[in-house]
Write a protein that holds these residues in place. Structure first.
Motif, PDB file in Angstrom:
ATOM      1  N   ALA A 171       0.848  -1.197   0.000  1.00 18.02           N
ATOM      2  CA  ALA A 171       0.000   0.000   0.000  1.00 18.02           C
ATOM      3  C   ALA A 171       0.877   1.238   0.000  1.00 18.02           C
ATOM      4  CB  ALA A 171      -0.935  -0.006   1.205  1.00 18.02           C
TER       5      ALA A 171
ATOM      6  N   ASP B 224      -9.990  -1.277   2.974  1.00 19.17           N
ATOM      7  CA  ASP B 224     -11.341  -1.808   2.762  1.00 19.17           C
ATOM      8  C   ASP B 224     -11.347  -3.326   2.912  1.00 19.17           C
ATOM      9  OD1 ASP B 224     -12.336   0.702   2.329  1.00 19.17           O
ATOM     10  OD2 ASP B 224     -12.410   0.538   0.137  1.00 19.17           O
TER      11      ASP B 224
ATOM     12  N   THR C   8       0.536   3.790  -2.432  1.00 21.90           N
ATOM     13  CA  THR C   8      -0.194   4.939  -2.966  1.00 21.90           C
ATOM     14  C   THR C   8      -1.526   5.089  -2.235  1.00 21.90           C
ATOM     15  OG1 THR C   8      -1.426   3.679  -4.636  1.00 21.90           O
ATOM     16  CG2 THR C   8       0.809   4.423  -5.231  1.00 21.90           C
ATOM     17  N   PRO C   9      -2.148   6.269  -2.293  1.00 19.22           N
ATOM     18  CA  PRO C   9      -3.454   6.442  -1.644  1.00 19.22           C
ATOM     19  C   PRO C   9      -4.502   5.451  -2.135  1.00 19.22           C
ATOM     20  CG  PRO C   9      -2.507   8.581  -2.160  1.00 19.22           C
ATOM     21  CD  PRO C   9      -1.605   7.565  -2.797  1.00 19.22           C
ATOM     22  N   ASP C  10      -4.520   5.151  -3.426  1.00 16.64           N
ATOM     23  CA  ASP C  10      -5.494   4.182  -3.948  1.00 16.64           C
ATOM     24  C   ASP C  10      -5.241   2.790  -3.381  1.00 16.64           C
ATOM     25  OD1 ASP C  10      -6.829   6.071  -5.429  1.00 16.64           O
ATOM     26  OD2 ASP C  10      -5.846   5.583  -7.327  1.00 16.64           O
ATOM     27  N   GLU C  11      -3.978   2.400  -3.338  1.00 16.31           N
ATOM     28  CA  GLU C  11      -3.640   1.092  -2.775  1.00 16.31           C
ATOM     29  C   GLU C  11      -3.998   1.034  -1.293  1.00 16.31           C
ATOM     30  OE1 GLU C  11       0.205   0.001  -5.644  1.00 16.31           O
ATOM     31  OE2 GLU C  11       0.507   0.874  -3.664  1.00 16.31           O
ATOM     32  N   GLN C  12      -3.761   2.112  -0.589  1.00 17.33           N
ATOM     33  CA  GLN C  12      -4.092   2.149   0.832  1.00 17.33           C
ATOM     34  C   GLN C  12      -5.585   1.980   1.055  1.00 17.33           C
ATOM     35  OE1 GLN C  12      -2.395   5.829   2.221  1.00 17.33           O
ATOM     36  NE2 GLN C  12      -0.287   5.153   1.859  1.00 17.33           N
ATOM     37  N   LYS C  13      -6.396   2.648   0.245  1.00 11.29           N
ATOM     38  CA  LYS C  13      -7.844   2.528   0.406  1.00 11.29           C
ATOM     39  C   LYS C  13      -8.305   1.098   0.130  1.00 11.29           C
ATOM     40  CE  LYS C  13     -12.294   4.395  -1.105  1.00 11.29           C
ATOM     41  NZ  LYS C  13     -12.891   3.046  -1.154  1.00 11.29           N
ATOM     42  N   GLN C  14      -7.784   0.498  -0.942  1.00  8.43           N
ATOM     43  CA  GLN C  14      -8.179  -0.868  -1.290  1.00  8.43           C
ATOM     44  C   GLN C  14      -7.796  -1.850  -0.178  1.00  8.43           C
ATOM     45  OE1 GLN C  14      -6.186  -1.494  -5.010  1.00  8.43           O
ATOM     46  NE2 GLN C  14      -7.426  -0.003  -6.117  1.00  8.43           N
TER      47      GLN C  14
END
Length: 338
Positions: free
Chosen positions: A111, A122, A113-119
């Motif tokens: 994680a 979740d 990047t911000p997108d990877e962190q969100k995924q």
């Protein structure tokens, strides 16, 4: 004898109970943690499981316990560092081995990047893993903050800055290691010992610098300090900065072996010999140091033990224990560079 071509029937709880001379309910309690089972019955069931070859379906176990029976190895760095920095792969291997011994799979998650962190958050928040082994946490990390807020069992590799009192961790003695390497470089007769730090929003970055500064005492000089980012390129840039500012330096303590590779390349390009002109010390000893030319003197972190202790502490937290912390000693490995 079984008819030829007929598969052997898979053992069931009923078979285990019959072999152990106990009820199926007792077998089920043993499988799901051994609570409210006498020592004699526990030993009989465990022996029966071995003799019958019984293996519980993991999906069935999850339904029975409300757990996923899996753990996440979560690296909060850019994906390429998983392959470039040998520390991460050693920690990953050690964690996987420790969990395999307990019959549990390890899920690798990155994680950076911000997108990877969100995924990732979740997924973890939905209960797909029982806990998280958090690798390379930075101060102010939104990932760590979210894990704490969601009350997801977590053990950090290194001190979780900002969450020291709420999140368990396993760390190497970064401060003591920084002092030991600095003292070693001074003991070789060097008088202008520089340092390339790790990121100052990480525990290693802060504490290895603190160790360096503490050992130098009144001789500490800000002009001999440059900041890196634990990458080869970061070591290259920091070494160039130091040589421009202090061309008279005669030693450098680099806060990671990977950064030291970049630093040594710059020293060679500048016409300086290692260790004759500039002694170099690193930190990690994850395998890279011994392959360099000259071989790198460094501080060894006990990576295999760090992984094993992280797994042990995490599973304790999953079972309801309070978070615990462990600090493991580092050791000086002297090679040709200093």
């Amino acid at each position: 004898m079984e008819p030829q071509g007929q598969a052997r029937k898979r053992p069931t709880i009923r078979d285990v109970a019959a072999a152990a001379g106990v009820s199926r309910g007792t077998v089920s309690r043993v499988i799901n943690g051994g609570h409210w089972v006498s020592p004699g019955a526990l030993a009989a069931v465990e022996e029966a499981i071995k003799t019958t070859g019984y293996s519980m379906n993991q999906h069935a176990r999850s339904l029975a316990t409300g757990r996923s029976n899996s753990v996440a190895f979560l690296l909060t760095e850019a994906q390429h560092l998983l392959f470039e920095d040998p520390n991460f792969s050693i920690l990953l291997r050690g964690a996987a081995q420790a969990l395999a011994a307990r019959g549990m799979p390890l899920l690798l998650m990155v994680a950076g990047t911000p997108d990877e962190q969100k995924q990732v958050l979740d997924y973890v928040g939905a209960g797909h893993v029982d806990g998280v082994l958090l690798i390379s946490s930075h101060a102010g990390s939104p990932v760590l903050r979210s894990l704490v807020r969601q009350e997801i069992p977590t053990i950090a590799c290194g001190i979780p800055l900002g969450f020291e009192s709420t999140v368990g961790h396993v760390a190497a003695d970064d401060l003591g290691g920084g002092r030991r390497m600095t003292r070693h470089l001074l003991d070789t007769g060097r008088t202008r010992v520089a340092t390339i730090t790790g990121p100052l929003d990480t525990p290693g970055g802060r504490l290895r610098l603190e160790g360096y500064r503490t050992e130098l005492g009144d001789a500490y000089d800000e002009t001999l300090v440059a900041h890196g980012d634990y990458t080869r390129q970061g070591g290259t840039a920091a070494m160039r900065e130091l040589l421009e500012r202090r061309p008279d330096l005669d030693a450098v303590f680099v806060a990671s072996d990977l950064m030291a590779t970049g630093a040594m390349q710059v020293l060679r390009e500048s016409g300086r010999r290692v260790p004759e002109d500039v002694a170099v010390g690193g930190f990690d000893d994850s395998g890279l140091a011994a392959t360099l030319d000259p071989a790198l003197t460094t501080m060894r972190q006990p990576f295999e033990r760090i992984s094993a202790e992280m797994v042990r502490l995490l599973l304790d937290v999953v079972d309801g224990a309070d978070p615990a912390t462990i600090t493991l000693p580092t050791s000086l490995v002297v090679r040709d560079s200093a």
